[in-house]
Design a protein around this motif. Structure first.
Motif, PDB file in Angstrom:
ATOM      1  N   ASP A 161      13.780  29.824   0.504  1.00 54.56           N
ATOM      2  CA  ASP A 161      12.811  28.723   0.448  1.00 54.56           C
ATOM      3  C   ASP A 161      13.509  27.368   0.502  1.00 54.56           C
ATOM      4  O   ASP A 161      13.071  26.448   1.217  1.00 54.56           O
ATOM      5  N   SER A 162      14.587  27.220  -0.249  1.00 56.15           N
ATOM      6  CA  SER A 162      15.307  25.947  -0.267  1.00 56.15           C
ATOM      7  C   SER A 162      15.958  25.659   1.080  1.00 56.15           C
ATOM      8  O   SER A 162      15.972  24.507   1.536  1.00 56.15           O
ATOM      9  N   MET A 163      16.489  26.697   1.724  1.00 58.71           N
ATOM     10  CA  MET A 163      17.114  26.517   3.029  1.00 58.71           C
ATOM     11  C   MET A 163      16.083  26.099   4.071  1.00 58.71           C
ATOM     12  O   MET A 163      16.278  25.142   4.825  1.00 58.71           O
ATOM     13  N   VAL A 164      14.967  26.808   4.100  1.00 61.06           N
ATOM     14  CA  VAL A 164      13.937  26.524   5.105  1.00 61.06           C
ATOM     15  C   VAL A 164      13.304  25.156   4.865  1.00 61.06           C
ATOM     16  O   VAL A 164      13.019  24.419   5.821  1.00 61.06           O
ATOM     17  N   GLU A 165      13.107  24.799   3.606  1.00 63.18           N
ATOM     18  CA  GLU A 165      12.555  23.481   3.304  1.00 63.18           C
ATOM     19  C   GLU A 165      13.477  22.377   3.826  1.00 63.18           C
ATOM     20  O   GLU A 165      13.027  21.392   4.428  1.00 63.18           O
ATOM     21  N   ALA A 166      14.787  22.532   3.599  1.00 69.29           N
ATOM     22  CA  ALA A 166      15.748  21.526   4.070  1.00 69.29           C
ATOM     23  C   ALA A 166      15.758  21.432   5.592  1.00 69.29           C
ATOM     24  O   ALA A 166      15.916  20.339   6.156  1.00 69.29           O
ATOM     25  N   MET A 167      15.534  22.578   6.268  1.00 72.03           N
ATOM     26  CA  MET A 167      15.550  22.617   7.731  1.00 72.03           C
ATOM     27  C   MET A 167      14.233  22.149   8.350  1.00 72.03           C
ATOM     28  O   MET A 167      14.120  22.084   9.574  1.00 72.03           O
ATOM     29  N   GLY A 234      21.350  25.295   9.846  1.00 69.69           N
ATOM     30  CA  GLY A 234      21.473  25.580   8.422  1.00 69.69           C
ATOM     31  C   GLY A 234      22.617  26.523   8.111  1.00 69.69           C
ATOM     32  O   GLY A 234      22.986  27.376   8.924  1.00 69.69           O
ATOM     33  N   LEU A 235      23.187  26.369   6.905  1.00 68.81           N
ATOM     34  CA  LEU A 235      24.246  27.243   6.396  1.00 68.81           C
ATOM     35  C   LEU A 235      23.980  27.524   4.925  1.00 68.81           C
ATOM     36  O   LEU A 235      23.696  26.603   4.149  1.00 68.81           O
ATOM     37  N   THR A 258      21.933  16.737   9.999  1.00 67.37           N
ATOM     38  CA  THR A 258      21.646  17.521  11.206  1.00 67.37           C
ATOM     39  C   THR A 258      21.749  19.008  10.920  1.00 67.37           C
ATOM     40  O   THR A 258      20.918  19.808  11.349  1.00 67.37           O
ATOM     41  N   VAL A 259      22.807  19.393  10.192  1.00 56.60           N
ATOM     42  CA  VAL A 259      22.970  20.759   9.698  1.00 56.60           C
ATOM     43  C   VAL A 259      22.840  20.693   8.181  1.00 56.60           C
ATOM     44  O   VAL A 259      23.533  19.903   7.523  1.00 56.60           O
ATOM     45  N   PHE A 260      21.952  21.510   7.617  1.00 59.06           N
ATOM     46  CA  PHE A 260      21.645  21.462   6.196  1.00 59.06           C
ATOM     47  C   PHE A 260      22.261  22.675   5.495  1.00 59.06           C
ATOM     48  O   PHE A 260      22.382  23.754   6.089  1.00 59.06           O
TER      49      PHE A 260
END
Length: 347
Positions: A161-167, A234-235, A258-260
């Motif tokens: 969830d946190s990764m997708v939100e940042a992206m 994302g990473l 650009t990359v989160f």
């Protein structure tokens, strides 16, 4: 739970402290694959609780060590702590054998390789030592309890969830994990893969790589992933060394914004990246409390006592759940650390 032996007499302190004060201990990087152990003072009747982490000398496990020592000072146990200076299963096994020879009362391990550790845990149990796992499980072993920081489902979903939100709800991300055989990391990744595919149709996991417990290697692997796929947005750093590693890679590449990145990093190690924006969130738990809960569980095992369905451990650890079917104590839900609250933590 059924105990094999007669309860030992425990020396207890008058009361538990209201707040656990964390003081990270520095540790020497000696030769021979391990550093020196720490122990609190205790009388002859105090149970000896030993903890073998995956790796000694990193902030995460030093925070667990501080929590365990604090618990034993209050509960009247003797805390021993020793781990390999590299995340090596063979070196970890040598330390476990040493504690078996010392005939400690309770032995907790965060196994680098659960399968190879299982026979050693049986050897310890056969020698009359109570055995458990903490931080990382060895589910096929004879361990009597697993002290779990959070459920795999909870951690895997929160990371996603946190990764997708940042992206921004779409894009591609890769995972930089640590040990290939680490049961906890692999269980979280399994949740991330399933959850991403089922909940986020516009998001794809492109790759999973393994950097060991090496932050510099995680940085290099993250750099390689970005170079190989310029569309990567994302990473995820799956452990406390790869989380700052992937954030450093994004910062070095000039791709902040650009990359989160998100990951499982300790607050102090992540603070510069959260502040700079190269990391959006760190998903963790109170690591010192995990060490405290481990030592507390050790005194219960040594005393032949059963865990209740809900346990009042300390002022900071109330309502700790126990799953009798899984033989698991659960510290609690994941903790989300961002630039807004990272200064609240001192480890």
């Amino acid at each position: 739970m059924t105990r094999r032996r007669t309860p030992r007499t425990l020396t207890t302190a008058a009361a538990l402290a209201a707040v656990l004060t964390l003081a990270l201990s520095s540790c020497g990087q000696g030769s021979g694959g391990s550093a020196t152990s720490d122990e609190s003072s205790g009388g002859s009747s105090s149970p000896v609780v030993a903890f073998v982490p995956k790796l000694q000398g990193v902030p995460y496990f030093e925070a667990m060590n501080s929590g365990g020592k604090a618990a034993c000072e209050e509960l009247g146990c003797t805390w021993k702590y020793q781990g390999p200076v590299e995340a090596d299963a063979a070196a970890q096994a040598d330390i476990v054998r040493s504690f078996i020879q010392q005939k400690v009362d309770v032995l907790f391990v965060a196994p680098n390789d659960p399968d190879s550790m299982a026979p050693l845990l049986k050897e310890a149990a056969d020698a009359g030592i109570e055995v458990g796992t903490t931080d990382t499980d060895a589910p096929s072993s004879v361990r009597e309890v697993f002290v779990n920081q959070a459920t795999a489902q909870g951690l895997g979903q929160q990371l996603t969830d946190s990764m997708v939100e940042a992206m921004g709800g779409k894009g591609k991300y890769a995972i930089v994990s640590c040990g290939e055989t680490a049961e906890n990391l692999n269980s979280w990744i399994a949740v991330q893969k399933e959850y991403t595919a089922s909940k986020y149709p516009d998001v794809q996991i492109t790759d999973i790589v393994y950097a060991g417990e090496d932050q510099a290697r995680a940085t290099q692997m993250a750099t390689d992933l970005m170079n190989a796929d310029p569309t990567l947005t994302g990473l995820v750093g799956e452990c406390t060394s790869s989380a700052p590693g992937v954030a450093q890679a994004v910062q070095d590449a000039g791709k902040t914004g650009t990359v989160f990145t998100v990951g499982l990093g300790t607050p102090k190690s992540m603070a510069p990246y959260l502040t700079a924006g190269s990391s959006s969130a760190s998903i963790l738990w109170n690591v010192a409390n995990l060490g405290y809960l481990t030592a507390w569980a050790g005194t219960k095992l040594a005393g032949g006592e059963d865990f209740a369905a809900t346990n009042e451990v300390s002022a900071d650890l109330s309502d700790v759940a126990y799953d009798s079917g899984a033989k698991m104590l659960l510290l609690g839900p994941p903790l989300i650390i961002t630039k807004d609250n990272v200064a609240d933590f001192d480890y």
